[in-house]
Design a protein around this motif. Structure first.
Motif: not given
Length: 597
Positions: A55-56, A129-132, A199-205, A257-269
């Motif tokens: 799970s991502f 806000v999604l994370a909250w 947490d997860r990208p709001a636009h993808v959710v 769909d690459p949106g399901l494993y987007l990265s905001s950090g140093p590495y990406i899957v």
């Protein structure tokens, strides 16, 4: 041959958000000096991990396993992380966390200007806000029965952590720049500094739930009233959002769909091979301070400790963190050019009994706890590593926490279950009218320590008249809480900060309360606990909570876990033992390779 063992003692246990682990007594020694390695940017490091990635989204109760969390740590920017000294570190190259007031407690979170997801979408207030919304349980309107089952309304988001802390806040104040939110608490909250994270990208959710974008999701959150269990309201749009969040990121291969494993950090899957490996590469859009140094990290799933160590010996992997036992440690010490780290983990192995089915009657639960040979389990698994280790008699403290541990052992019900009481169990089963219904025990069949514990329990339980059904499963983590078993053997490991881990796994209706233990009195004390700042009072409350939990006969600790890892000399940046849930991964952005190896 270069062998270097580093040992570390650990005091904390019941703290922070916990994760499931594929998971204990050495003195603290100083690490021996070593010659600094020359490093270059680039290269590949291969890591062996015990559990399978699936799970991502490790924030859900289903996705909350150690390997999923480690991949998330490497591929996401965070408002904070926990270092190897169990201190909170804030990544101010990504965002700022500012406490504006103590009375009322008010905290402002601001994403730095220009921060983006790896698809180019900005990271902003929609994402916070999604994370909250997930972490607070703000919209939940579910009502639960005494067994913890939902009887009306919806819990909506399946958050693995406790919602009690952020549940003290109202809807966030959103900044004019749409990059910040401000939270105001109705009561003090001891863990405010680690309460919220990206947490997860709001636009993808949003798109996964049929909404246009993150702004549309924010609009839905804004116009939806706080959940009221006394008056649940049917909200199909919010239910669609929660359903996608809960399951839409669960994949055992790389999604199309690459949106399901987007990265905001140093590495990406970049690749996932089911049950075999996960590959990470640098995130080209990342512009923070935690800059990756490697060209690639390959994470191989190797459940068998012997196979993992052999892979290290052969140069097929560079980092291993196998299940610790005497054979494992001896084999690691025989590997040339390896550094071995050993210490007490912020983890404990235990068994949980469901409060439904064959265990609906507390007499049957008590009878089953009476047959568990905890001393034999300790002797088989831990004593060869730590000769002075003792059976753990707490789920909230470890022996190093002298005052809290001593007080809870004096008052809770766990010490009576050290040695099997077969005759006592038989008497309770006769009173309860046990009819031979099988007790289905779930555990990780690829974990030798869990296999050993199961076999010892099965033999003892059978002697008392229980019928035991072997439910050993490599995919044990995804089954927790699904009702397909009656008892489960696994471990909890945590971050080492805060007290929110207590309600996370023992609070009524909490998503990580897999065996649905419910104690209204304990729930009330947990609410008081998270609003208590004084450490001594926190200890007193936890002692009271543990007494109540132990008397439900739904859980029994075995031992505090010993942790061990070994690192090839070609890897630079893994220098200390980290006892918490991230292990060697806590500073993955600092890893590099030795160009002289």
């Amino acid at each position: 041959m270069k062998i270097r063992r580093i040992t570390a003692g650990v005091a904390a246990l019941a703290a922070g958000a916990l994760v499931l682990t594929a998971c204990t007594n050495s003195p603290t020694d100083e690490a021996t000096a070593s010659t600094p390695a020359t490093t270059t940017t680039g290269g590949t490091v291969t890591v062996s991990e015990t559990n399978e990635f699936f799970s991502f989204n490790p924030s859900t109760a289903n996705g909350n396993t150690d390997i999923n969390s480690k991949i998330s740590l490497a591929t996401n920017s965070h408002l904070y992380y926990i270092d190897d000294e169990l201190k909170v570190q804030h990544d101010e190259s990504f965002a700022t966390t500012e406490k504006l007031s103590d009375d009322p407690l008010t905290v402002k979170y601001t994403i730095n200007e220009g921060k983006k997801w790896s698809d180019g979408e900005p990271i902003d207030a929609d994402d916070l806000v999604l994370a909250w919304a997930v972490f607070s349980g703000y919209y939940a309107d579910a009502t639960y029965d005494d067994a913890g089952e939902v009887i009306s309304g919806q819990p909506y988001f399946s958050y693995a952590g406790s919602t009690l802390g952020l549940g003290l806040t109202e809807f966030p104040e959103i900044g004019d720049d749409n990059r910040s939110i401000t939270l105001t608490y109705s009561k003090p909250f001891s863990d405010w500094e680690v309460a919220l994270d990206l947490d997860r990208p709001a636009h993808v959710v949003a798109k996964g739930a049929g909404l246009a974008d993150g702004a549309a999701l924010l609009d839905l959150f804004t116009k939806t009233a706080k959940g009221d269990p006394a008056m649940p309201v049917d909200n199909p749009e919010l239910k669609a959002v929660a359903d996608f969040y809960n399951t839409g990121f669960d994949y055992t291969t790389l999604p199309s769909d690459p949106g399901l494993y987007l990265s905001s950090g140093p590495y990406i899957v970049s690749d996932v091979v089911e049950s075999q490996s996960v590959t990470l590469v640098p995130n080209e859009t990342y512009d923070g301070d935690l800059t990756p140094k490697l060209d690639q990290i390959v994470v191989r799933t190797i459940g068998d400790p012997s196979a993992a160590i052999q892979a290290l010996q052969n140069g097929e992997v560079d980092v291993v963190s196998p299940q610790a036992n005497a054979d494992t440690l001896a084999a690691l010490e025989a590997v040339p050019d390896a550094t071995v780290h050993q210490g007490l983990q912020l983890a404990f192995d235990h068994i949980d009994l469901n409060s439904t089915g064959v265990f609906a009657d507390p007499k049957v639960r008590e009878a089953f706890l009476k047959v568990i040979p905890r001393q034999a389990i300790l002797d088989a698994i831990i004593v060869p590593l730590a000769p002075d280790a003792e059976v753990l008699n707490s789920v909230l403290f470890v022996p190093a926490q002298e005052d809290g541990y001593a007080a809870t052992v004096e008052s809770n019900a766990f010490p009576q279950f050290t040695e099997p009481d077969i005759e006592g169990a038989k008497a309770l089963l006769a009173e309860a009218g046990y009819d031979g219904t099988p007790v289905r025990i779930l555990y990780n069949v690829n974990n030798p320590n869990r296999v050993d514990a199961f076999k010892l329990i099965q033999a003892s339980a059978t002697e008392a008249g229980f019928v035991v059904e072997d439910q050993g499963d490599a995919k044990w983590g995804s089954r927790l809480g699904d009702g397909s078993y009656d008892a489960s053997i696994f471990g909890w490991i945590n971050s080492g900060v805060g007290v929110s881990g207590v309600p996370q796994i023992y609070g009524t209706g909490q998503a990580s309360n897999f065996n649905q233990v419910s104690s209204p009195q304990a729930d009330a004390l947990m609410e008081e606990l998270i609003s208590t700042i004084d450490p001594d009072t926190q200890v007193d409350l936890q002692v009271e909570i543990e007494k109540l939990l132990s008397e439900t006969y739904t859980t029994l600790p075995f031992f505090q876990s010993v942790g061990v890892d070994a690192v090839s000399s070609r890897v630079v940046g893994i220098d200390t033992y980290n006892p918490n849930q991230n292990g060697v991964w806590w500073n993955v952005w600092e890893w590099s390779v030795n160009d002289n190896a």
